[in-house]
Scaffold this active site. Structure first.
Site, short mmCIF file in Angstrom:
data_model
loop_
_atom_site.label_atom_id
_atom_site.label_comp_id
_atom_site.label_asym_id
_atom_site.label_seq_id
_atom_site.Cartn_x
_atom_site.Cartn_y
_atom_site.Cartn_z
N LEU A 1 0.83 -1.21 0.00
CA LEU A 1 0.00 0.00 0.00
C LEU A 1 0.86 1.26 0.00
O LEU A 1 1.88 1.32 0.69
CB LEU A 1 -0.89 -0.02 1.25
N HIS A 2 0.45 2.24 -0.76
CA HIS A 2 1.11 3.54 -0.75
C HIS A 2 0.14 4.60 -1.26
O HIS A 2 -0.69 4.33 -2.11
CB HIS A 2 2.39 3.53 -1.60
N GLN A 3 0.24 5.78 -0.67
CA GLN A 3 -0.62 6.90 -1.07
C GLN A 3 0.23 7.95 -1.78
O GLN A 3 1.24 8.39 -1.24
CB GLN A 3 -1.30 7.52 0.14
#
Length: 182
Positions: free
Chosen positions: A139-141
């Site tokens: 996950l990464h934003q």
């Protein structure tokens, strides 16, 4: 449409759709290294969390998440907030990870506003391969600073993205901004 797109479409049983293609073979290393959730050895975001900050382009480390420059930025200052834990989906993160991700996103925006004056931002997560995630297992934003005219003719017609700042210069500027903003 290029001739090769039309030939490829017919060769594989499809009809030409009128879209040009942007081929990005340099991203293949990320795609090939992407492992299913739980297998973190080949994950580039897990490796970044373990490497030297400057070499990995990490501008800030928190307790549960870190902030890193995107290696292939859309614009100067394109950051990503990532949990240290190798987890694929937003629904899988802990409350502490979620809260810190939110705080670091907000703080990143504030520091980008101070250091480079963007006129807007794109903030988002692509979930899963079909959702557009280049690294779907971690996950990464994304935090992408935007300026009037940053999407000009050059990438559309010239097939080139002009970035006015080297990644190391951006790293120096933003890591200093995080250190000074304690």
């Amino acid at each position: 449409m290029s001739v090769t797109d039309e030939v490829d479409a017919h060769e594989f049983g499809g009809d030409p759709d009128g879209f040009e293609r942007l081929w990005t073979p340099h991203r293949l290393a990320y795609v090939k290294s992407d492992k299913p959730a739980g297998e973190s050895r080949g994950c580039p975001l897990c490796r970044k969390a373990e490497e030297d900050d400057r070499a990995a382009l990490v501008v800030h480390r928190g307790e549960h998440c870190y902030v890193v420059l995107n290696l292939y930025p859309y614009n100067p200052g394109h950051l990503m907030v990532c949990p240290y834990r190798h987890v694929a989906m937003y629904t899988e993160i802990t409350d502490a990870e979620r809260d810190e991700m939110s705080v670091l996103t907000q703080r990143s925006m504030t520091l980008l506003e101070r250091s480079s004056g963007p006129q807007g931002f794109n903030i988002g997560m692509n979930q899963g391969r079909v959702g557009g995630a280049g690294i779907s297992a971690h996950l990464h934003q994304h935090i992408v600073p935007r300026w009037e005219g940053d999407a000009n003719f050059l990438p559309i017609i010239g097939r080139t993205k002009a970035l006015p700042e080297l990644l190391d210069d951006t790293w120096q500027r933003l890591s200093a901004a995080f250190r000074e903003d304690r």
